[in-house]
Design a protein around this motif. Structure first.
Motif, mmCIF file in Angstrom:
data_model
loop_
_atom_site.group_PDB
_atom_site.id
_atom_site.type_symbol
_atom_site.label_atom_id
_atom_site.label_comp_id
_atom_site.label_asym_id
_atom_site.label_seq_id
_atom_site.Cartn_x
_atom_site.Cartn_y
_atom_site.Cartn_z
ATOM 1 N N GLN A 238 -49.911 -9.929 -77.564
ATOM 2 C CA GLN A 238 -50.036 -10.390 -78.711
ATOM 3 C C GLN A 238 -50.735 -8.730 -78.854
ATOM 4 O O GLN A 238 -52.305 -9.484 -77.905
ATOM 5 C CB GLN A 238 -51.091 -12.017 -79.181
ATOM 6 N N ARG A 239 -50.497 -7.876 -79.704
ATOM 7 C CA ARG A 239 -51.206 -7.282 -79.598
ATOM 8 C C ARG A 239 -52.187 -6.942 -78.431
ATOM 9 O O ARG A 239 -53.213 -5.871 -78.787
ATOM 10 C CB ARG A 239 -52.547 -7.467 -80.957
ATOM 11 N N VAL A 240 -51.624 -6.274 -77.364
ATOM 12 C CA VAL A 240 -52.056 -5.883 -76.256
ATOM 13 C C VAL A 240 -51.378 -4.368 -76.072
ATOM 14 O O VAL A 240 -50.633 -4.461 -76.072
ATOM 15 C CB VAL A 240 -51.543 -6.537 -74.849
ATOM 16 N N LEU A 241 -51.694 -3.921 -76.514
ATOM 17 C CA LEU A 241 -51.345 -2.180 -76.173
ATOM 18 C C LEU A 241 -51.580 -1.189 -75.019
ATOM 19 O O LEU A 241 -52.898 -1.254 -74.067
ATOM 20 C CB LEU A 241 -52.662 -1.149 -77.252
ATOM 21 N N TRP A 242 -50.855 -0.256 -74.026
ATOM 22 C CA TRP A 242 -51.065 0.309 -73.268
ATOM 23 C C TRP A 242 -51.362 1.541 -73.362
ATOM 24 O O TRP A 242 -50.458 2.379 -74.513
ATOM 25 C CB TRP A 242 -49.813 -0.227 -72.420
ATOM 26 N N SER A 243 -52.162 2.359 -72.860
ATOM 27 C CA SER A 243 -51.641 3.598 -73.499
ATOM 28 C C SER A 243 -52.698 4.521 -71.709
ATOM 29 O O SER A 243 -52.638 3.682 -70.842
ATOM 30 C CB SER A 243 -53.266 4.431 -74.335
ATOM 31 N N ILE A 244 -52.714 5.831 -72.008
ATOM 32 C CA ILE A 244 -52.823 6.175 -69.927
ATOM 33 C C ILE A 244 -54.282 6.610 -70.692
ATOM 34 O O ILE A 244 -54.515 7.866 -71.576
ATOM 35 C CB ILE A 244 -52.322 7.459 -69.924
ATOM 36 N N GLU A 245 -54.720 7.429 -69.225
ATOM 37 C CA GLU A 245 -55.621 8.282 -69.352
ATOM 38 C C GLU A 245 -55.409 9.243 -68.358
ATOM 39 O O GLU A 245 -55.453 9.098 -67.390
ATOM 40 C CB GLU A 245 -57.157 7.860 -68.552
ATOM 41 N N ARG A 246 -55.575 10.255 -69.266
ATOM 42 C CA ARG A 246 -54.545 11.945 -68.261
ATOM 43 C C ARG A 246 -55.232 12.416 -67.070
ATOM 44 O O ARG A 246 -54.951 12.231 -66.128
ATOM 45 C CB ARG A 246 -54.127 12.493 -69.501
ATOM 46 N N SER A 247 -56.675 12.417 -67.747
ATOM 47 C CA SER A 247 -57.802 13.106 -66.456
ATOM 48 C C SER A 247 -57.249 12.510 -65.119
ATOM 49 O O SER A 247 -57.596 13.331 -63.988
ATOM 50 C CB SER A 247 -58.270 13.237 -67.091
ATOM 51 N N SER A 248 -57.086 11.336 -65.271
ATOM 52 C CA SER A 248 -57.555 10.828 -64.302
ATOM 53 C C SER A 248 -56.333 9.598 -63.700
ATOM 54 O O SER A 248 -56.271 8.875 -62.439
ATOM 55 C CB SER A 248 -58.423 8.890 -64.335
ATOM 56 N N SER A 249 -55.251 9.610 -64.480
ATOM 57 C CA SER A 249 -54.126 9.407 -64.079
ATOM 58 C C SER A 249 -53.845 7.698 -64.083
ATOM 59 O O SER A 249 -53.477 7.033 -62.550
ATOM 60 C CB SER A 249 -53.326 9.685 -62.680
ATOM 61 N N GLU A 250 -54.509 7.010 -65.133
ATOM 62 C CA GLU A 250 -54.441 5.243 -64.973
ATOM 63 C C GLU A 250 -54.049 4.804 -66.362
ATOM 64 O O GLU A 250 -53.784 5.494 -67.063
ATOM 65 C CB GLU A 250 -56.461 5.659 -65.290
ATOM 66 N N ALA A 251 -53.350 3.543 -66.245
ATOM 67 C CA ALA A 251 -52.708 3.358 -66.596
ATOM 68 C C ALA A 251 -53.559 2.157 -67.265
ATOM 69 O O ALA A 251 -54.133 1.768 -66.631
ATOM 70 C CB ALA A 251 -51.275 1.926 -66.674
ATOM 71 N N VAL A 252 -53.805 1.617 -68.644
ATOM 72 C CA VAL A 252 -55.053 1.274 -69.105
ATOM 73 C C VAL A 252 -54.285 0.005 -70.615
ATOM 74 O O VAL A 252 -53.533 0.399 -70.869
ATOM 75 C CB VAL A 252 -55.563 1.810 -70.315
ATOM 76 N N ALA A 253 -54.712 -1.062 -70.805
ATOM 77 C CA ALA A 253 -54.230 -1.792 -70.949
ATOM 78 C C ALA A 253 -55.887 -2.806 -72.345
ATOM 79 O O ALA A 253 -56.818 -2.694 -71.430
ATOM 80 C CB ALA A 253 -53.989 -3.654 -70.454
ATOM 81 N N ALA A 254 -55.436 -2.697 -73.490
ATOM 82 C CA ALA A 254 -56.117 -3.029 -74.475
ATOM 83 C C ALA A 254 -55.757 -4.245 -75.578
ATOM 84 O O ALA A 254 -54.538 -4.194 -75.422
ATOM 85 C CB ALA A 254 -56.917 -2.302 -74.600
ATOM 86 N N THR A 255 -56.674 -4.618 -76.151
ATOM 87 C CA THR A 255 -56.524 -5.724 -77.134
ATOM 88 C C THR A 255 -56.787 -4.553 -78.477
ATOM 89 O O THR A 255 -58.452 -4.526 -78.417
ATOM 90 C CB THR A 255 -56.888 -7.028 -76.762
ATOM 91 N N VAL A 256 -55.855 -4.709 -79.365
ATOM 92 C CA VAL A 256 -56.149 -4.499 -80.514
ATOM 93 C C VAL A 256 -56.876 -5.314 -81.208
ATOM 94 O O VAL A 256 -56.127 -6.141 -81.783
ATOM 95 C CB VAL A 256 -54.594 -3.682 -81.333
ATOM 96 N N PRO A 257 -57.832 -4.871 -82.264
ATOM 97 C CA PRO A 257 -58.443 -5.807 -83.270
ATOM 98 C C PRO A 257 -56.819 -6.048 -84.255
ATOM 99 O O PRO A 257 -56.200 -5.670 -84.605
ATOM 100 C CB PRO A 257 -59.530 -5.383 -83.795
ATOM 101 N N VAL A 258 -57.608 -7.720 -85.246
ATOM 102 C CA VAL A 258 -56.471 -7.355 -86.243
ATOM 103 C C VAL A 258 -56.666 -6.615 -87.117
ATOM 104 O O VAL A 258 -58.301 -6.737 -87.863
ATOM 105 C CB VAL A 258 -55.840 -8.586 -86.429
ATOM 106 N N LEU A 259 -56.318 -5.638 -88.390
ATOM 107 C CA LEU A 259 -56.536 -5.108 -89.562
ATOM 108 C C LEU A 259 -56.458 -6.096 -90.604
ATOM 109 O O LEU A 259 -55.508 -6.640 -90.990
ATOM 110 C CB LEU A 259 -56.123 -3.720 -89.818
ATOM 111 N N ALA A 260 -56.796 -5.793 -92.199
ATOM 112 C CA ALA A 260 -56.584 -6.291 -92.883
ATOM 113 C C ALA A 260 -55.308 -5.505 -93.559
ATOM 114 O O ALA A 260 -55.812 -4.154 -93.680
ATOM 115 C CB ALA A 260 -58.316 -6.803 -93.332
ATOM 116 N N ASN A 261 -54.184 -5.901 -94.049
ATOM 117 C CA ASN A 261 -53.232 -4.992 -94.685
ATOM 118 C C ASN A 261 -53.111 -4.978 -95.830
ATOM 119 O O ASN A 261 -52.454 -6.470 -96.302
ATOM 120 C CB ASN A 261 -52.110 -5.088 -93.753
#
Length: 261
Positions: A238-261
Motif C-alpha cells: 500500500q502506497r510504497v513507492l520505489w525510486s533511485i538515487e542516481r548518484s550512488s546507484s541505490e534503489a529506495v523504497a518509501a511510503t507516500v502519505p495519503v492526500l486529500a483528493n
C-alpha cells in the motif's frame, strides 16, 4: 532512516507532505529506474536490468542489451511476469521512442513496439483505467529539438492497441520545477491521482486530470529522499513507492502519505 526524514523535513517547505523512507540498497544498474514486488527488485539502466532478491539484496539475474539498439531505457512497470519499459534515442534528434517488453523469469527481451518520432522522447509509461498513459519529454538543451522546450512535455492516453485517446500538458508551476529537463517518472495511484517526478529535484508532484481543457491540475508536492528519476509502486504493498538515487546507484523504497483528493 530517521536522519534522512529529519533532513528532508528541514529543507521541505512548511506544511509540505514528505515520504517516509523504509528501505535502500545499492544496485549498480539503478541509473534510470527501479521496479519491485514482494520478492524481487529490478534495477534499470540504459541497456541493463538487474534482478535482485528482496531478502538478501543479492543479484540473481541480469539482462544485458546491445547499447546500439537500447540507447536510453528510461523506466519500467510490472505487468504480470513482464517488465514493460519506456525507451528512447536520447540525446539524438529527431526524437524517437519505443516500448520494450521483458520476461522477468527468463530475463530476456521478448517484444518491441516502435512509436517513432512525433510526440517527443518517451520517458515513462503506465497502465491505468483500461488505457496506456505515456509521457513524452522535451528538453531545453541537450536532447532537445529546435523550437521546442520543456513546456511541451505531454501526457498521452492510448487505447490497449495504442490508438491515441487524448493528450494533456503539465501545469506551469510543475514545468518550472522540471526545467531545463522534463518528467522522468510517473505512476497512477489508486486514489485517482497521477504522481510524477522531474529529472533531479527531490519532489513528487500529485496531479489530476482537468474537468475541462488540456492542462493537468497540480494537487500537491511531496518531498522525496531521492532526486527525481523514474518511480514505480511496489506490487502488493500500500502506497510504497520505489525510486533511485542516481548518484550512488541505490534503489529506495518509501511510503507516500495519503492526500486529500
Amino acid at each position: 532512516m530517521l536522519v534522512l526524514a529529519f533532513l528532508l523535513a528541514v529543507v521541505a517547505p512548511a506544511g509540505q507532505p514528505v515520504v517516509t523512507e523504509i528501505e535502500r540498497f545499492r544496485a549498480p544498474e539503478a541509473r534510470q529506474g527501479v521496479v519491485a514486488d514482494r520478492r524481487h527488485v529490478y534495477a534499470i539502466s540504459n541497456a541493463q536490468i538487474g534482478k535482485y532478491d528482496r531478502r538478501t539484496k543479492q543479484r540473481i539475474g541480469r539482462w544485458q542489451g546491445d547499447p546500439k539498439l537500447f540507447r536510453h531505457m528510461n523506466s519500467c512497470i510490472l505487468e504480470g511476469h513482464d517488465l514493460v519499459c519506456a525507451a528512447s534515442n536520447y540525446p539524438d534528434v529527431p526524437m524517437t521512442s519505443s516500448i520494450e517488453w521483458f520476461d522477468t523469469v527468463k530475463m530476456t527481451h521478448v517484444r518491441t513496439r516502435s512509436l517513432g518520432p512525433g510526440r517527443g522522447s518517451l520517458t515513462w509509461l503506465d497502465w491505468h483505467d483500461g488505457s496506456w498513459w505515456a509521457c513524452f519529454a522535451h528538453y531545453d538543451n541537450k536532447g532537445g529539438e529546435p523550437g521546442r522546450d520543456h513546456r511541451l512535455t505531454t501526457l498521452v492516453r492510448y487505447s490497449p492497441q495504442f490508438a491515441e485517446q487524448g493528450a494533456w500538458l503539465f501545469p506551469a508551476d510543475v514545468l518550472a520545477r522540471f526545467a531545463p529537463y522534463s518528467s522522468s517518472g510517473g505512476v497512477w495511484g489508486k486514489d485517482g491521482l497521477l504522481y510524477v517526478t522531474g529529472h533531479d529535484r527531490p519532489e513528487l508532484y500529485a496531479l489530476r486530470l482537468p474537468a475541462a481543457g488540456s492542462t493537468l491540475e497540480h494537487v500537491a508536492t511531496i518531498g522525496l529522499t531521492t532526486g527525481g528519476q523514474a518511480v514505480a509502486w511496489e506490487h502488493g504493498a500500500q502506497r510504497v513507492l520505489w525510486s533511485i538515487e542516481r548518484s550512488s546507484s541505490e534503489a529506495v523504497a518509501a511510503t507516500v502519505p495519503v492526500l486529500a483528493n
